[in-house]
Design an enzyme around this catalytic site. Structure first.
Site, PDB file in Angstrom:
ATOM      1  CD  GLU A 159      27.715  43.941  38.725  1.00 51.94           C
ATOM      2  OE1 GLU A 159      27.928  42.890  38.075  1.00 51.94           O
ATOM      3  OE2 GLU A 159      28.359  44.220  39.746  1.00 51.94           O
ATOM      4  NE  ARG A 203      40.161  36.180  36.175  1.00 49.06           N
ATOM      5  CZ  ARG A 203      38.901  36.274  35.754  1.00 49.06           C
ATOM      6  NH1 ARG A 203      38.410  35.352  34.964  1.00 49.06           N
ATOM      7  NH2 ARG A 203      38.145  37.271  36.126  1.00 49.06           N
TER       8      ARG A 203
END
Length: 175
Positions: free
Chosen positions: A98, A61
């Site tokens: 993460e 994006r």
């Protein structure tokens, strides 16, 4: 004004990509050419006086407004891709997420050493991918001119991770 226009266009998708996450979907912005132009204009205005030799857009994006901004500024666009997507000689950077690791890459001829590179993506969350892109650019001899994002999730403190690299961190609409 641009922040409110962006926030009005963004759609919240609950529990995507996993339960507990509220995804900020920018695709409704893309249906509004005037808003897209205003976003690029807002970035260009905020970058006045900043030396930018190329825009590095982060897959995928970051390509949407990164290319338009590069065109508006009259500078090259450099795609920062996920591993295995670029066909020429590349340099890679692995980084921690993460939930695991990821790798980004750039063509070795994407820019010349000493050039000032603005790193662009649609959304700033924790800043991990943008930070990895900045490290890769510096390893290749580039100078990080700044970072730009359409949307920021301020509560995730990504801006704080990026300002030690460069204090120019532009976020048009922050949550």
């Amino acid at each position: 004004m641009i922040a409110q226009q962006i926030k009005s266009a963004i759609r919240d998708i609950p529990d995507f990509p996993k339960p507990g996450i509220i995804f900020k979907d920018i695709t409704p912005i893309l249906k509004d050419p005037a808003l897209c132009a205003s976003i690029v204009d807002a970035f260009a205005e905020q970058l006045k006086g900043t030396k930018v030799d190329a825009i590095a857009g982060i897959e995928s994006r970051g390509f949407l407004f990164g290319l338009s901004l590069a065109t508006k500024l009259g500078v090259p666009f450099v795609p920062v891709r996920k591993a295995g997507k670029l066909p020429f000689t590349i340099k890679q950077k692995a980084y921690k997420l993460e939930y695991g690791t990821a790798t980004i890459e750039l063509h070795t001829d994407a820019f010349e050493p000493g050039q000032h590179i603005l790193i662009h993506d649609d959304l700033l969350a924790t800043g991990g991918t943008a930070l990895a892109a900045s490290e890769l650019i510096k390893e290749m001899g580039g100078i990080v001119a700044g970072f730009s994002f359409v949307v920021g999730l301020g509560f995730l403190k990504g801006k704080e991770r990026l300002t030690p690299v460069c204090d120019k961190v532009l976020v048009l609409a922050d949550y």
